[in-house]
Scaffold this motif. Structure first.
Motif, PDB file in Angstrom:
ATOM      1  N   GLY A 163     -11.236  20.481 -62.607  1.00 48.51           N
ATOM      2  CA  GLY A 163     -10.182  21.199 -63.329  1.00 48.51           C
ATOM      3  C   GLY A 163     -10.415  22.700 -63.346  1.00 48.51           C
ATOM      4  O   GLY A 163      -9.484  23.492 -63.135  1.00 48.51           O
ATOM      5  N   MET A 164     -11.664  23.100 -63.568  1.00 48.36           N
ATOM      6  CA  MET A 164     -11.979  24.531 -63.575  1.00 48.36           C
ATOM      7  C   MET A 164     -11.767  25.135 -62.186  1.00 48.36           C
ATOM      8  O   MET A 164     -11.153  26.215 -62.061  1.00 48.36           O
ATOM      9  CB  MET A 164     -13.418  24.759 -64.042  1.00 48.36           C
ATOM     10  CG  MET A 164     -13.607  24.529 -65.530  1.00 48.36           C
ATOM     11  SD  MET A 164     -15.313  24.600 -66.138  1.00 48.36           S
ATOM     12  CE  MET A 164     -16.135  25.741 -65.104  1.00 48.36           C
ATOM     13  N   CYS A 165     -12.249  24.464 -61.154  1.00 47.81           N
ATOM     14  CA  CYS A 165     -12.068  24.966 -59.790  1.00 47.81           C
ATOM     15  C   CYS A 165     -10.582  25.013 -59.418  1.00 47.81           C
ATOM     16  O   CYS A 165     -10.130  25.962 -58.764  1.00 47.81           O
ATOM     17  CB  CYS A 165     -12.836  24.106 -58.791  1.00 47.81           C
ATOM     18  SG  CYS A 165     -14.622  24.307 -58.911  1.00 47.81           S
ATOM     19  N   THR A 166      -9.838  24.012 -59.836  1.00 49.34           N
ATOM     20  CA  THR A 166      -8.400  23.987 -59.564  1.00 49.34           C
ATOM     21  C   THR A 166      -7.702  25.146 -60.269  1.00 49.34           C
ATOM     22  O   THR A 166      -6.864  25.834 -59.668  1.00 49.34           O
ATOM     23  CB  THR A 166      -7.787  22.648 -60.014  1.00 49.34           C
ATOM     24  OG1 THR A 166      -8.419  21.599 -59.278  1.00 49.34           O
ATOM     25  CG2 THR A 166      -6.297  22.606 -59.786  1.00 49.34           C
ATOM     26  N   ALA A 167      -8.033  25.371 -61.527  1.00 55.42           N
ATOM     27  CA  ALA A 167      -7.419  26.477 -62.277  1.00 55.42           C
ATOM     28  C   ALA A 167      -7.739  27.820 -61.624  1.00 55.42           C
ATOM     29  O   ALA A 167      -6.850  28.679 -61.477  1.00 55.42           O
ATOM     30  CB  ALA A 167      -7.897  26.454 -63.724  1.00 55.42           C
ATOM     31  N   ILE A 168      -8.975  28.005 -61.210  1.00 51.40           N
ATOM     32  CA  ILE A 168      -9.358  29.254 -60.538  1.00 51.40           C
ATOM     33  C   ILE A 168      -8.594  29.396 -59.228  1.00 51.40           C
ATOM     34  O   ILE A 168      -8.060  30.469 -58.913  1.00 51.40           O
ATOM     35  CB  ILE A 168     -10.888  29.293 -60.308  1.00 51.40           C
ATOM     36  CG1 ILE A 168     -11.602  29.445 -61.649  1.00 51.40           C
ATOM     37  CG2 ILE A 168     -11.271  30.424 -59.360  1.00 51.40           C
ATOM     38  CD1 ILE A 168     -13.104  29.214 -61.578  1.00 51.40           C
ATOM     39  N   SER A 169      -8.518  28.322 -58.462  1.00 51.35           N
ATOM     40  CA  SER A 169      -7.811  28.339 -57.185  1.00 51.35           C
ATOM     41  C   SER A 169      -6.330  28.665 -57.354  1.00 51.35           C
ATOM     42  O   SER A 169      -5.769  29.490 -56.634  1.00 51.35           O
ATOM     43  CB  SER A 169      -7.970  26.985 -56.494  1.00 51.35           C
ATOM     44  OG  SER A 169      -7.183  26.907 -55.344  1.00 51.35           O
ATOM     45  N   VAL A 217     -13.966  17.881 -65.366  1.00 52.27           N
ATOM     46  CA  VAL A 217     -14.034  19.234 -65.931  1.00 52.27           C
ATOM     47  C   VAL A 217     -14.263  20.263 -64.820  1.00 52.27           C
ATOM     48  O   VAL A 217     -13.557  21.274 -64.740  1.00 52.27           O
ATOM     49  CB  VAL A 217     -15.131  19.330 -67.017  1.00 52.27           C
ATOM     50  CG1 VAL A 217     -15.425  20.772 -67.395  1.00 52.27           C
ATOM     51  CG2 VAL A 217     -14.713  18.538 -68.250  1.00 52.27           C
ATOM     52  N   SER A 218     -15.242  19.997 -63.947  1.00 53.02           N
ATOM     53  CA  SER A 218     -15.527  20.964 -62.886  1.00 53.02           C
ATOM     54  C   SER A 218     -14.371  21.056 -61.897  1.00 53.02           C
ATOM     55  O   SER A 218     -14.015  22.147 -61.451  1.00 53.02           O
ATOM     56  CB  SER A 218     -16.833  20.624 -62.169  1.00 53.02           C
ATOM     57  OG  SER A 218     -16.741  19.372 -61.539  1.00 53.02           O
TER      58      SER A 218
END
Length: 156
Positions: A124-130, A121-122
């Motif tokens: 995925g969130m960091c990847t989406a933000i990036s 989850v974390s």
């Protein structure tokens, strides 16, 4: 066409990535540091900070990310592969490195499904933000290039 890069450009990129990683872990440490101190080697000092060994591990991780950026996200080595495939390879390589580091350095319990779920989850969130930030940057650069091209055409 991409300009020639020097080793200093890549060292700068590595330390930029490192700074972002450290900032993320500082925030996480302040939020979950104490409860996670007995759970994860990353937060062994709880809210008191990050250990030198953790800082070195994260520096190595930042170096790997920078290497993967060079390999997969520039035209330096792979020129004919579509960007979507290169992005998939980039993120897959990062996941493999994180798994290896998690196992080698006890970043979190390997047999704990909740730990892996939290990681996914974390990540995925960091990847989406990036990806979102990168897309915005690319759009802004493309817009600047279009404006420069229009000005150039007007002069002709």
């Amino acid at each position: 066409m991409e300009e020639q890069k020097t080793i200093f450009d890549y060292i700068g990129r590595m330390f930029s990535v490192y700074g972002i990683i450290i900032a993320i872990f500082m925030i996480l440490g302040m939020i979950v540091g104490e409860p996670a101190s007995s759970y994860s080697a990353l937060f062994s000092l709880g809210q008191a900070g990050l250990s030198f060994s953790t800082l070195l591990q994260l520096l190595g991780f930042a170096a790997m990310i920078s290497l993967f950026q060079l390999l997969f996200l520039t035209d330096a080595l792979i020129k004919k592969c579509p960007m979507a495939i290169r992005m998939l390879c980039f993120f897959a390589a990062i996941i493999l490195v994180i798994v290896a580091l998690a196992v080698c350095f006890s970043w979190f319990p390997i047999n704990d499904k909740n730990a892996w779920f939290g990681f996914l989850v974390s990540f995925g969130m960091c990847t989406a933000i990036s990806v979102g930030i990168s897309s915005l940057k690319e759009k802004a650069e493309n817009k600047k290039m279009e404006q420069a091209l229009k000005r150039l055409r007007k002069k002709e």
